[in-house]
Design a protein around this motif. Structure first.
Motif, PDB file in Angstrom:
ATOM      1  N   ILE A 256       0.806  -1.229   0.000  1.00  0.00           N
ATOM      2  CA  ILE A 256       0.000   0.000   0.000  1.00  0.00           C
ATOM      3  C   ILE A 256       0.840   1.281   0.000  1.00  0.00           C
ATOM      4  O   ILE A 256       0.793   2.033  -0.971  1.00  0.00           O
ATOM      5  CB  ILE A 256      -1.013   0.062   1.169  1.00  0.00           C
ATOM      6  CG1 ILE A 256      -1.886  -1.214   1.177  1.00  0.00           C
ATOM      7  CG2 ILE A 256      -1.897   1.284   1.098  1.00  0.00           C
ATOM      8  CD1 ILE A 256      -2.920  -1.331   0.089  1.00  0.00           C
ATOM      9  N   ASP A 306      -1.957  -1.619 -11.078  1.00  0.00           N
ATOM     10  CA  ASP A 306      -1.811  -0.439 -10.221  1.00  0.00           C
ATOM     11  C   ASP A 306      -0.855   0.602 -10.823  1.00  0.00           C
ATOM     12  O   ASP A 306      -0.526   0.533 -12.012  1.00  0.00           O
ATOM     13  CB  ASP A 306      -1.400  -0.835  -8.798  1.00  0.00           C
ATOM     14  CG  ASP A 306      -2.068   0.080  -7.767  1.00  0.00           C
ATOM     15  OD1 ASP A 306      -3.261  -0.115  -7.482  1.00  0.00           O
ATOM     16  OD2 ASP A 306      -1.415   1.035  -7.292  1.00  0.00           O
ATOM     17  N   HIS A 308       2.288   1.188 -10.305  1.00  0.00           N
ATOM     18  CA  HIS A 308       3.726   0.868 -10.403  1.00  0.00           C
ATOM     19  C   HIS A 308       4.283   0.780 -11.828  1.00  0.00           C
ATOM     20  O   HIS A 308       5.415   1.192 -12.055  1.00  0.00           O
ATOM     21  CB  HIS A 308       4.053  -0.408  -9.613  1.00  0.00           C
ATOM     22  CG  HIS A 308       3.273  -0.535  -8.333  1.00  0.00           C
ATOM     23  ND1 HIS A 308       2.783  -1.731  -7.871  1.00  0.00           N
ATOM     24  CD2 HIS A 308       2.868   0.405  -7.438  1.00  0.00           C
ATOM     25  CE1 HIS A 308       2.107  -1.530  -6.742  1.00  0.00           C
ATOM     26  NE2 HIS A 308       2.150  -0.244  -6.457  1.00  0.00           N
ATOM     27  N   HIS A 344      -6.051  -0.594  -7.220  1.00  0.00           N
ATOM     28  CA  HIS A 344      -6.213  -1.597  -6.160  1.00  0.00           C
ATOM     29  C   HIS A 344      -6.441  -1.026  -4.772  1.00  0.00           C
ATOM     30  O   HIS A 344      -6.422  -1.773  -3.796  1.00  0.00           O
ATOM     31  CB  HIS A 344      -4.992  -2.514  -6.101  1.00  0.00           C
ATOM     32  CG  HIS A 344      -4.833  -3.399  -7.300  1.00  0.00           C
ATOM     33  ND1 HIS A 344      -5.338  -4.682  -7.355  1.00  0.00           N
ATOM     34  CD2 HIS A 344      -4.245  -3.185  -8.482  1.00  0.00           C
ATOM     35  CE1 HIS A 344      -5.039  -5.220  -8.532  1.00  0.00           C
ATOM     36  NE2 HIS A 344      -4.382  -4.319  -9.235  1.00  0.00           N
ATOM     37  N   ALA A 350      -1.291   5.341  -1.395  1.00  0.00           N
ATOM     38  CA  ALA A 350      -0.830   4.390  -2.407  1.00  0.00           C
ATOM     39  C   ALA A 350      -0.802   4.986  -3.808  1.00  0.00           C
ATOM     40  O   ALA A 350      -0.152   4.467  -4.693  1.00  0.00           O
ATOM     41  CB  ALA A 350      -1.727   3.161  -2.403  1.00  0.00           C
ATOM     42  N   VAL A 418     -11.575  -3.452  -8.196  1.00  0.00           N
ATOM     43  CA  VAL A 418     -11.405  -4.888  -7.994  1.00  0.00           C
ATOM     44  C   VAL A 418     -12.506  -5.553  -7.166  1.00  0.00           C
ATOM     45  O   VAL A 418     -12.402  -6.721  -6.810  1.00  0.00           O
ATOM     46  CB  VAL A 418     -10.012  -5.198  -7.412  1.00  0.00           C
ATOM     47  CG1 VAL A 418      -8.923  -4.915  -8.450  1.00  0.00           C
ATOM     48  CG2 VAL A 418      -9.735  -4.390  -6.143  1.00  0.00           C
ATOM     49  N   TYR A 537      -5.699  -0.190   8.739  1.00  0.00           N
ATOM     50  CA  TYR A 537      -7.040  -0.272   8.151  1.00  0.00           C
ATOM     51  C   TYR A 537      -7.586  -1.697   8.172  1.00  0.00           C
ATOM     52  O   TYR A 537      -8.788  -1.911   8.144  1.00  0.00           O
ATOM     53  CB  TYR A 537      -7.066   0.328   6.734  1.00  0.00           C
ATOM     54  CG  TYR A 537      -6.678  -0.603   5.605  1.00  0.00           C
ATOM     55  CD1 TYR A 537      -7.592  -1.543   5.104  1.00  0.00           C
ATOM     56  CD2 TYR A 537      -5.417  -0.556   5.014  1.00  0.00           C
ATOM     57  CE1 TYR A 537      -7.244  -2.396   4.063  1.00  0.00           C
ATOM     58  CE2 TYR A 537      -5.058  -1.402   3.981  1.00  0.00           C
ATOM     59  CZ  TYR A 537      -5.988  -2.320   3.517  1.00  0.00           C
ATOM     60  OH  TYR A 537      -5.637  -3.178   2.495  1.00  0.00           O
ATOM     61  N   GLU A 636     -10.776  -1.721   2.376  1.00  0.00           N
ATOM     62  CA  GLU A 636     -10.177  -2.873   1.702  1.00  0.00           C
ATOM     63  C   GLU A 636     -10.785  -2.957   0.313  1.00  0.00           C
ATOM     64  O   GLU A 636     -11.970  -3.250   0.157  1.00  0.00           O
ATOM     65  CB  GLU A 636     -10.463  -4.159   2.484  1.00  0.00           C
ATOM     66  CG  GLU A 636      -9.701  -5.390   1.990  1.00  0.00           C
ATOM     67  CD  GLU A 636      -8.208  -5.317   2.305  1.00  0.00           C
ATOM     68  OE1 GLU A 636      -7.473  -4.738   1.479  1.00  0.00           O
ATOM     69  OE2 GLU A 636      -7.792  -5.808   3.366  1.00  0.00           O
ATOM     70  N   ALA A 637      -9.957  -2.721  -0.699  1.00  0.00           N
ATOM     71  CA  ALA A 637     -10.506  -2.670  -2.058  1.00  0.00           C
ATOM     72  C   ALA A 637     -11.284  -3.946  -2.370  1.00  0.00           C
ATOM     73  O   ALA A 637     -12.426  -3.890  -2.827  1.00  0.00           O
ATOM     74  CB  ALA A 637      -9.383  -2.467  -3.058  1.00  0.00           C
ATOM     75  N   SER A 638     -10.677  -5.083  -2.137  1.00  0.00           N
ATOM     76  CA  SER A 638     -11.374  -6.338  -2.369  1.00  0.00           C
ATOM     77  C   SER A 638     -11.061  -7.338  -1.262  1.00  0.00           C
ATOM     78  O   SER A 638     -11.929  -7.786  -0.532  1.00  0.00           O
ATOM     79  CB  SER A 638     -10.937  -6.934  -3.723  1.00  0.00           C
ATOM     80  OG  SER A 638     -11.261  -8.302  -3.789  1.00  0.00           O
TER      81      SER A 638
HETATM   82  N1  GPQ Z   1      -3.238  -4.144  -2.604  1.00  0.00           N
HETATM   83 CL1  GPQ Z   1      -2.586  -0.569  -3.968  1.00  0.00          CL
HETATM   84  C1  GPQ Z   1      -1.979  -4.578  -2.284  1.00  0.00           C
HETATM   85  O1  GPQ Z   1      -1.790  -5.718  -1.867  1.00  0.00           O
HETATM   86  N2  GPQ Z   1      -0.923  -3.755  -2.471  1.00  0.00           N
HETATM   87  C2  GPQ Z   1      -1.058  -2.503  -2.975  1.00  0.00           C
HETATM   88  O2  GPQ Z   1      -0.080  -1.768  -3.156  1.00  0.00           O
HETATM   89  C3  GPQ Z   1      -2.368  -2.087  -3.311  1.00  0.00           C
HETATM   90  C4  GPQ Z   1      -3.436  -2.904  -3.095  1.00  0.00           C
HETATM   91  C5  GPQ Z   1      -4.357  -5.085  -2.463  1.00  0.00           C
HETATM   92  C6  GPQ Z   1      -5.603  -4.538  -1.800  1.00  0.00           C
HETATM   93  O3  GPQ Z   1      -5.279  -3.982  -0.561  1.00  0.00           O
HETATM   94  C7  GPQ Z   1      -6.596  -5.696  -1.641  1.00  0.00           C
HETATM   95  O4  GPQ Z   1      -7.802  -5.233  -1.109  1.00  0.00           O
HETATM   96  C8  GPQ Z   1      -6.849  -6.357  -2.996  1.00  0.00           C
HETATM   97  O5  GPQ Z   1      -7.608  -7.521  -2.829  1.00  0.00           O
HETATM   98  C9  GPQ Z   1      -5.548  -6.712  -3.673  1.00  0.00           C
HETATM   99  O6  GPQ Z   1      -4.683  -5.581  -3.748  1.00  0.00           O
HETATM  100  C10 GPQ Z   1      -5.740  -7.244  -5.075  1.00  0.00           C
HETATM  101  O7  GPQ Z   1      -6.574  -6.405  -5.805  1.00  0.00           O
END
Ligand code: GPQ
Length: 796
Positions: A256, A306, A308, A344, A350, A418, A537, A636-638
């Motif tokens: 993140i 993402d 990067h 993500h 991030a 996601v 978080y 949490e994105a996903s």
């Molecule tokens: N996620 Cl931006 C990471 O593991 N590293 C990162 O740098 C970013 C996102 C995760 C995110 O926290 C999870 O909720 C997602 O399930 C996962 O990416 C895959 O999409």
């Protein structure tokens, strides 16, 4: 699907012959004198020989079709041996063959180090996508970095996290081929290096498809500067070599949080430049007689994992303009049709921004190009009559900061989140200004996981059970078939079997934890597991605060009705993230206090898993009763661990966040445990929220929070527990108190735990809920996800 199935045919005698020969050839020893490690590497060779032909066929396919390229700074592959055997359809046979010559498969398997070329969810998702693309016969190439040091190894010393290096290939790399002849030259402002590709085969599940994951390693352009050497300046002679190798020496260990370091941008530019050159070079070779760069997007789509790899965008323009004489505007148009971008997270920390001076230091030409794109964008907005202020959120460069996400959104055909909620937040909030002017670009692709690694390989008992109950193993090819398991929801015998499988898995885990952590746990207790990177978080500290309070309540009231529970936590903290490290210390300290207390340790155990990683996860997911997914709603994105637990029959204890919501939708809210405030509520109270009120009104909250500073728990004068305490109710230096709403959700969390504890003893009802979850996990196969990318975004 099933017609295409093509297990490789195993000629057992030949396999054994080759294996023994390889073993002796690489060691120059007699069989009896070879070590387990030798045996592991010889097995890799023997398998690589078998896939060589199919791999070549797939690489040299002459069909002119569009292909997808997954650009990612992280691929968290884990171990490959077991998974490759599974995907080749020869796992059982090879195990038996080895058995015949007294080789214990499990013990040689343990000689494989995890390829930990990623931090967490984002990197693991990329690895699951590689498995699924090959399994769905989608031509998708992965492009990334071959870090010499993967994610650090976590040691727990006196309860504190200590980081150690992870030189995962020091004994060799059984799964890569170095393709020297495809090396590329990458030029930075101050240095020129050679990018050497290492190709890893990505095997489809029993279908003969072998895709490629190409990871670039940085090496000196000229191996050795003999002029220095001859002048007796040995240091100088190796200096350049080291400087080149530094670029891919180590994976940045931040999940993140981004880090604005020159070396990090160098890594990004390094692998993006090499990959773009690779694509353009091959394209030119392929279309030698009819070279039209306008058609480049007809054959290539690049998915950006993402922010990067976003520097690949100006790099493609640079290669087209500077090296192929294409006019700038034309190059921009071609590029705009080639890229797609996945976000993500909505956490601001991030979203990468690069200071202008760093980009000038690394790849000045890319800065030029980005500046031109930005100027044109601003000009267009002005022509439409927008004010300077209205244009601000869209600027790619502002206050000499390059906002990579803005660049990607302007230059991509697609922007996706996601999980449903995450995509909604992107549209409504994070990227709302963009969504308003280009809604058609935005779409959702809910994440998934590969059922091969996360069920077929890691949970053999459950996998065999499913095949047995469904009468075939079609479900491995189409995970939606699990739905048919619902016909057993009222079958007591089957429900009993489900409990028995879980119990056996729990016994296995208990044995492993005793070995690894030296802690005895009771397989008859509830296994409640939270494994993921440590972050505020994700709220591991909510889990621990609840455990502290539970401990106090049991101690005060020993006759309290309570089903014995084992709380298991695991995860790494970014080395520079003090508070995350404090959470690890807290978990270990609480474990120490509780596990040695004879008043409670028959009922309550706490384990902090050391060095949680993919291969440890393979043992944990199958043994869980409860999956803790307790992030602050909206953050949490996903999540993808949540899906692994579900597929293995754990019930989710979770907030309305990320893909949890979709899990509840599919498996039924009544078959899971939901708690906590929803995102809308949190948004509405954000400014007025006062955690102190919760603290004063609720004696359990006060009890748990106070224990951080009461002296009951010892943080060895690190002030770590005080830091957590302060973050919750006594914020320092402009920070907001309890910005992740632990205290707000505490009471609800406690109640839902009480419910779980009560309901667990009805074993039959529990098994029915577990079965409901397994039967509805089909949607969360990454096969489904990757097919959606292929159909909706890539059009392949
Ligand atoms: N996620 Cl931006 C990471 O593991 N590293 C990162 O740098 C970013 C996102 C995760 C995110 O926290 C999870 O909720 C997602 O399930 C996962 O990416 C895959 O999409």
């Amino acid at each position: 699907m099933k017609e295409e199935i093509m297990k490789i045919k195993l000629n057992k005698n030949k396999f054994m012959e080759d294996y023994i020969e390889n073993l002796q050839r690489i060691t120059l020893k007699n069989f009896e004198d070879t070590s387990d490690k030798d045996k592991y590497f010889a097995l890799c060779d023997t398998i690589m020989e078998r896939i060589n032909q199919e791999w070549r066929d797939c690489k040299n396919k002459t069909k002119k079709t569009k292909k997808a390229y997954y650009f990612s700074a992280e691929f968290l592959v884990g171990r490959s041996l077991g998974n490759n055997l599974i995907n080749l359809g020869i796992y059982d046979e090879v195990k038996e063959l080895l058995d015949e010559i007294d080789i214990d498969f499990e013990s040689i398997e343990n000689f494989e180090d995890d390829a930990a070329l990623g931090n967490g969810g984002l990197g693991r998702l990329a690895a699951c996508f590689m498995d699924s693309a090959a399994s769905q016969k989608i031509d998708m190439y992965g492009y990334g970095v071959r870090y010499r040091e993967g994610l650090f190894k976590q040691k727990i010393e006196n309860g504190f996290q200590v980081e150690e290096g992870d030189h995962w290939i020091k004994d060799g790399d059984g799964w890569s081929i170095r393709v020297e002849s495809d090396s590329k030259i990458v030029k930075f402002r101050d240095q020129t290096v050679k990018a050497v590709p290492y190709d890893m085969p990505m095997l489809g599940f029993e279908n003969g498809q072998v895709n490629t994951l190409r990871l670039w390693q940085s090496e000196p352009f000229e191996e050795f500067d003999f002029s220095y050497f001859n002048n007796f300046q040995y240091d100088k002679a190796v200096e350049e070599k080291n400087r080149a190798e530094d670029i891919t020496r180590v994976l940045y260990p931040n999940d993140i949080q981004r880090e604005g370091k020159v070396l990090r941008l160098k890594q990004q530019y390094f692998f993006c430049s090499a990959s773009i050159q690779d694509l353009v070079e091959k394209y030119k070779k392929y279309f030698e007689n009819d070279l039209q760069f306008e058609n480049f997007p007809k054959y290539h789509v690049i998915q950006l994992n993402d922010t990067h790899p976003i520097v690949a965008i100006p790099e493609l323009i640079r290669v087209l303009v500077d090296e192929n004489g294409i006019d700038f505007d034309r190059a921009v148009e071609i590029t705009k049709k080639t890229f797609a971008f996945t976000n993500h997270t909505v956490l601001q920390e991030a979203l990468e921004t690069w200071p202008k001076d760093i980009m000038l230091e690394v790849c000045p030409r890319c800065f030029d190009i980005i500046e031109k794109i930005n100027d044109k964008l601003v000009e267009d907005f002005k022509a439409k009559g927008l004010s300077e202020e209205a244009i601000d959120p869209y600027r790619i460069i502002r206050y000499d900061q390059i906002r990579m996400a803005n660049l990607a959104i302007v230059m991509s055909i697609s922007v996706n989140g996601v999980a449903k909620l995450h995509t909604k937040i992107l549209k409504d909030d994070t990227f709302n200004h963009w969504y308003k002017i280009m809604p058609e670009k935005f779409n959702n692709k809910t994440n998934g996981i590969t059922p091969r690694r996360w069920l077929v390989y890691s949970n053999i008992r459950l996998s065999n059970f499913i095949t047995d109950k469904l009468g075939s193993d079609d479900w491995k090819y189409d995970l939606n078939k699990l739905k048919e398991l619902e016909k057993y929801l009222e079958d007591d015998k089957v429900l009993e079997e489900i409990n028995q499988i879980k119990y056996e898995n729990k016994k296995d885990l208990a044995r492993y934890i005793l070995e690894q952590e030296n802690i005895v746990i009771n397989p008859d207790s509830i296994f409640d597991i939270q494994i993921k990177r440590i972050h505020e978080y994700k709220r591991q500290h909510l889990n621990i605060l609840h455990i502290i309070n539970l401990y106090h309540r049991i101690k005060k009231n020993p006759d309290m009705n309570f089903y014995p529970t084992t709380f298991i936590l695991g995860g790494k903290a970014a080395p520079g993230y003090f508070r995350a490290k404090a959470i690890i210390k807290l978990a270990n300290e609480v474990a120490r206090v509780i596990n040695k207390d004879p008043d409670v340790n028959k009922k309550l155990k706490v384990v902090f898993i050391e060095n949680y990683r993919v291969s440890y996860g393979e043992k944990l997911f199958p043994a869980a009763d409860i999956s803790e997914q307790i992030s602050t709603a909206g953050k949490e994105a996903s999540g993808t661990g949540n899906m692994k637990f579900m597929l293995n029959g754990a019930l989710t204890l979770g907030t309305y966040d990320g893909a949890n919501i979709e899990i509840f939708e599919k498996a039924g809210v009544e078959n899971n445990y939901i708690f906590g405030a929803k995102v809308e509520e949190l948004n509405s109270i954000r400014d007025s929220y006062s955690p102190k009120e919760y603290y004063h009104k609720n004696s359990d909250i006060k009890d748990a929070v106070d224990s951080l500073v009461s002296g009951e728990l010892n943080d060895d004068n690190s002030y770590m527990f005080l830091d957590i305490y302060n973050s919750l109710i006594n914020p320092q230096g402009g920070e907001k108190a309890d910005s992740y709403f632990l205290l707000k959700d505490f009471e609800d969390y406690k109640k839902v735990h009480e419910k779980i504890n009560e309901e667990y003893s009805d074993r039959k009802t529990w098994a029915r809920k577990a079965l409901k979850n397994i039967a509805n996990a089909g949607y969360f196969s990454s096969d489904r996800t990757i097919l959606e990318y292929a159909k909706d975004i890539w059009k392949i």
